[in-house]
Design an enzyme around this catalytic site. Sequence first.
Site, short mmCIF file in Angstrom:
data_model
loop_
_atom_site.label_atom_id
_atom_site.label_comp_id
_atom_site.label_asym_id
_atom_site.label_seq_id
_atom_site.Cartn_x
_atom_site.Cartn_y
_atom_site.Cartn_z
N GLU A 1 49.17 35.05 49.45
CA GLU A 1 49.25 36.38 50.03
C GLU A 1 48.23 37.34 49.42
O GLU A 1 47.65 38.16 50.11
CB GLU A 1 50.66 36.92 49.81
N ASP A 2 48.03 37.24 48.13
CA ASP A 2 47.28 38.28 47.42
C ASP A 2 45.92 37.86 46.85
O ASP A 2 45.24 38.68 46.25
CB ASP A 2 48.12 38.84 46.26
#
Length: 596
Positions: free
Chosen positions: A114-115
């Site tokens: 996600e990051d």
Amino acid sequence: MDVDAGHGAALGGALPTQPGELPLTRRLRSLLAWPGAETDPVSHLVRTHRGIHSGADPAVLRRAYTIAETMHRGQFRKSGEPYITHPLAVAQICADLGMDTTTLVAALLHDTVEDTRYTLQALADDFGPEVAHLVDGVTKFDKAFYGKAAEAETIRKMIIAAGKDVRVLIIKLADRLHNMRTLGVRSAASRERIARKTEEVLIPLCDRLGIQTLKRELDDVVLLHLHPEEHARIARHVHDRPGWDAYLAEVVAQARVALRRNRVDAAVSPRPRHLYSIWKDTVAGGHSAPYDLPRIAVVVDGPATDCYAALGAIHGLWRPVPGRFKDYIASPKNNLYRSLHTSVCGPKNRTVEVLIRTEEMHRSAEYGIAANYRFPRAGGDAAARAEQLAWLHRVLGWEQDAADPAQFLQSLRSDLAEAQIQVFADGRQVVLPAGATPVDLAYELGTERGDHCLAARINGRLAPLSSELEDGDVVEIFTENDADNGFEAEAAPRGPRKEWLRFVKSPHAQMQINRWFAEHTEPGISISDKVRLGRATIGLALRQHNRGLASDLPLLRLAEELGYPDLETLLVAVFDRVIAPDEVVRQLIDLVDHRQ
Ligand code: MN
């Protein structure tokens, strides 16, 4: 998704601990990489994990940590700490719970996809499909694309992933617990928002999975953020209760003597309540001072029948308080919690609560579904495991029928929020929301039974289909198809009645009734119905590809691209099969996946 397999795999090659190394080399390498045990960030995690699973291989944990640390390097939490402290703490929570190595690896990597630029493909190449599935299950949908509906889509996706592997939910709960513990640095408004969401969906999920050790912590941290002054008041009360420990020691000692005299082998210990539970009872009872009774747990070293022997010994020692005995062994709670509960008039005439359970019941009361991982050899039988996940599969059942993620989330919320009852039908226990009717039961027993139910007998008496069922009712459902049902059957099966929608309680029954009407009202159908059903058709087709749409944006774009004047016209065309739903879905997925 852009595939970047080479990147992660290359990194994997440069990791410590390689097979075939000499012990001395390995030792030197580890000294170089980790200057000392105290400063080795993974050593505590490894120690906890190997303390529960002695055969576990620490190398893969170190490899996962190294990748996560490299990927998150340069990112910081709101508190100013390096980002890696978060996944490490989440993995530690999973390790304390007794989860397996795969879960810990996924926990360490849970935010990378996600990051960071680490891709799901690289993750799968480096750690295998199981870890990739777990990480994907907790990865949020892109807010930029899904907008406000991202949250509903994300929860829907997580529940579907958990249906294949429940460890997804355990990682999510650990993730939320650590985020909640470190909410202090956020603004009051965002603390409240996150705490409310935790209370609404994640704590009930945790409760359904029976993981009390996690739930207690989540409860208390939610109380801290939502009612800080109440949290402080209860904490103060627990901290300075004069004579409390001495009193409990006396209760425990007397109980031990009584049990021994009755030849019941059991461990007796004080069982303090957590802050939230004291607070809840205080509020519910309208007490001005914190309401907190002394409580002990009796864990018998024997079969379930020994629990009743222990109960006899306790009730022989102290007079039971009438109306306070509950047998959750004969009738387990919906999360399979089992124990005997009683309150007795203890020493100095003070009311004492007593919990009585076997070792095995105690383990599953504390760890719930996680007990299967913590005690893999304890022989938790497959049937109980399957039953523990029955509600999850029920939830996934409506997922098929929900028109969109928002409706699904709403159904999930109401299912989790509602009290439940157990009734007996077809010779088995069926769990239903409180206030459910025979129609809800019929749909729970099967779509056919629901669509064609005609009458019900509750505890031997005929009752209207709208009757509210009560806990413990024995219910028989009669359908039009029962050959000898004793009722005037009409010539043709008639299906559900519209008025049922006014009294059914379960989201499952509601959706099934709506589905029936959607399928059976084609003649004379209005444009607005066609629009609605066209949309539902696309939703269903998307779902077959394990996808969903939370906003109309991609549909609008597709309508434009296909030359339709507006979205409604496209939806009507889908309903009328002018354009095949599969074709629409193929183009939609294309559009979404190549949106840059
Ligand atoms: Mn996280």
